[in-house]
Design a protein around this motif. Structure first.
Motif, short mmCIF file in Angstrom:
data_model
loop_
_atom_site.label_atom_id
_atom_site.label_comp_id
_atom_site.label_asym_id
_atom_site.label_seq_id
_atom_site.Cartn_x
_atom_site.Cartn_y
_atom_site.Cartn_z
N SER A 28 0.75 -1.11 0.04
CA SER A 28 -0.03 0.18 -0.05
C SER A 28 0.91 1.24 0.00
O SER A 28 0.67 2.10 -0.81
CB SER A 28 -0.94 0.05 1.26
OG SER A 28 -1.59 1.21 1.25
N THR A 32 0.99 4.05 -3.13
CA THR A 32 0.56 5.50 -2.72
C THR A 32 1.47 6.39 -2.83
O THR A 32 1.16 7.42 -3.34
CB THR A 32 0.03 5.55 -1.23
OG1 THR A 32 -0.76 4.62 -0.98
CG2 THR A 32 -0.42 6.91 -0.75
N HIS A 37 -0.77 6.55 -7.64
CA HIS A 37 -1.29 7.10 -6.37
C HIS A 37 -2.84 7.56 -6.47
O HIS A 37 -3.46 7.05 -5.71
CB HIS A 37 -0.45 8.30 -6.04
CG HIS A 37 -1.13 9.26 -5.19
ND1 HIS A 37 -1.19 8.80 -3.53
CD2 HIS A 37 -1.86 10.51 -5.26
CE1 HIS A 37 -1.91 9.78 -3.04
NE2 HIS A 37 -2.30 10.74 -3.80
N TYR A 40 -5.01 4.40 -7.07
CA TYR A 40 -5.00 3.38 -5.78
C TYR A 40 -5.97 4.20 -4.84
O TYR A 40 -6.76 3.44 -4.33
CB TYR A 40 -3.75 3.10 -5.41
CG TYR A 40 -3.43 2.43 -4.00
CD1 TYR A 40 -4.01 1.16 -4.08
CD2 TYR A 40 -3.26 3.02 -2.80
CE1 TYR A 40 -4.08 0.28 -3.04
CE2 TYR A 40 -3.11 1.99 -1.91
CZ TYR A 40 -3.70 0.64 -1.93
OH TYR A 40 -3.51 -0.01 -0.78
N VAL A 41 -5.75 5.32 -4.44
CA VAL A 41 -6.57 6.02 -3.48
C VAL A 41 -7.88 6.08 -3.91
O VAL A 41 -8.61 6.09 -2.90
CB VAL A 41 -5.81 7.64 -3.26
CG1 VAL A 41 -6.82 8.38 -2.27
CG2 VAL A 41 -4.68 7.54 -2.89
N CYS A 266 -2.78 4.42 2.96
CA CYS A 266 -2.41 5.17 2.00
C CYS A 266 -1.91 6.58 2.43
O CYS A 266 -2.54 7.54 2.49
CB CYS A 266 -3.96 5.38 1.36
SG CYS A 266 -4.50 4.16 0.60
#
Length: 387
Positions: A28, A32, A37, A40-41, A266
């Motif tokens: 993670s 992140t 980034h 994923y977030v 994150c």
């Protein structure tokens, strides 16, 4: 010391789960802080039923984790390490020291400031990570030390749950709370009527969770309440509590806690991340977990033995207890959980998470190295007295 099959299953699932948890955390953090980034977030910010995925993980799935913690605590109280007052007092008093000293250190640095609410962050021990670190030492670890750490961590988590209930509740919606407690009462009546079928308990647990969620008290408390409503019987393999606990071990260890780690790590690590560690809040977390935990656990245990309130198991010495105290500084899951309740400011949350992760790594490595030396000396025939 005789260890039950269920405890062995619990120990091994938590050990393997700790490894998975560690991998998920690293994964993670890497995503992140990479070019992926935003994508994923966005996964954790995606809304379902008007709430982001992260919310359902923290307020929904983590209730199942607390249900498992409650079931394990119930077993310890009825037939385990906590069933005998003399045996129970050592991990209970140790856990008390492991909560009060870290919280006190944090408060000394943050009392009267906007971050004083973070005093609960360094209070808890992550069961999965702590047992995973202990398991790396192999068969050299006495069974009594495994049980002591497990009981300590479970009591720690119960303490954290109580802290959440009493100190991180802003306002109560009394009607919803009363409905939730009424459902709990109904489940207790089912227990007394010797209803063993899991379905009415799980259905009632969902209803209790819903009203607890809207009561102002954190919904995960319903998981612990449900655990104590489920029939324990004599605790054998046919008991309702045993069956549910056995079925929950792997889903919690390999699905729920990894999802929690993925959703809550994150954290964008800034270039000046080291400066964030110098704030009073971060220093309070670091000192609380790395220094306060071993001192609190060791000191309170030692005093309990000196005052004849409890006794050290015959195959352990005070070096072992101090080593477990160091491992107790692995706060990860519960510490991050309390962080989310203590702060609303994303900056405070992120710096707290960084401090928690660094402290947990330090505690894990420190505890492993300390105990490895202790057990290595025992293997080569060290003649130094145990006590």
């Amino acid at each position: 010391m005789k260890i039950t099959k269920l405890f062995n299953d619990f120990f091994h699932s938590e050990r393997a789960g700790g490894m998975v948890l560690m991998g998920c955390t690293v994964f993670s953090l890497l995503l992140t802080n990479s070019f992926l980034h935003e994508s994923y977030v966005h996964i954790w910010e995606y809304t379902i039923g008007g709430q982001p995925v992260e919310y359902w993980v923290n307020d929904g799935l983590m209730t199942i984790f607390f249900l498992l913690v409650g079931l394990e605590l119930e077993r310890e109280v009825y037939i385990g390490e906590l069933s005998n007052v003399k045996l129970a007092l050592l991990p209970v008093i140790a856990a008390l020291g492991g909560m009060l000293v870290p919280a006190g250190l944090h408060y000394l640095l943050n009392g009267g400031t906007v971050t004083q609410g973070g005093a609960g962050i360094p209070m808890a021990t992550d069961i999965a990570f702590a047992l995973a670190a202990l398991s790396l030492l192999g068969n050299r670890v006495p069974a009594s030390l495994k049980v002591f750490l497990t009981a300590l961590a479970v009591i720690d988590d119960l303490g954290a749950i109580l802290v959440i209930a009493f100190f991180y509740t802003d306002a109560l919606a009394w009607t919803n709370l009363l409905v939730a407690l009424s459902v709990f009462g109904a489940l207790l009546i089912l227990n007394r009527l010797k209803v063993r079928n899991l379905i009415p308990y799980l259905a009632g647990g969902v209803v209790m969770w819903y009203f607890m969620l809207h009561s102002g008290i954190h919904a995960t408390i319903s998981g612990v309440l449900l655990a104590f409503a489920i029939p324990f019987g004599n605790g054998d393999e046919k008991s309702t509590s045993y069956i549910l606990q056995q079925r929950l071990h792997r889903p919690v260890a390999f699905m729920i806690l990894p999802l929690f780690a993925l959703a809550n790590t994150c954290v964008v690590i800034p270039n000046d991340w080291f400066q964030g560690l110098l704030t009073s809040n971060s220093m309070g977390i670091l000192l609380g977990l790395v220094v306060g935990k071993p001192i609190g656990i060791f000191l309170f245990s030692f005093l309990a033995a000196q005052l004849k309130l409890s006794a050290l198991p015959g195959d352990l010495n005070w070096k072992h207890i101090f080593g477990v105290g160091i491992l107790g500084g692995i706060g990860f899951t519960m510490s991050i959980f309390v962080t989310l309740l203590a702060f609303n400011d994303p900056a405070f949350i992120d710096t707290s998470k960084i401090a928690i992760m660094i402290a947990s790594v330090m505690a894990g490595l420190g505890g492993y190295l300390w105990l490895n030396v202790c057990f290595s000396r025992a293997v080569v025939g060290n003649t130094e007295p145990l006590k």
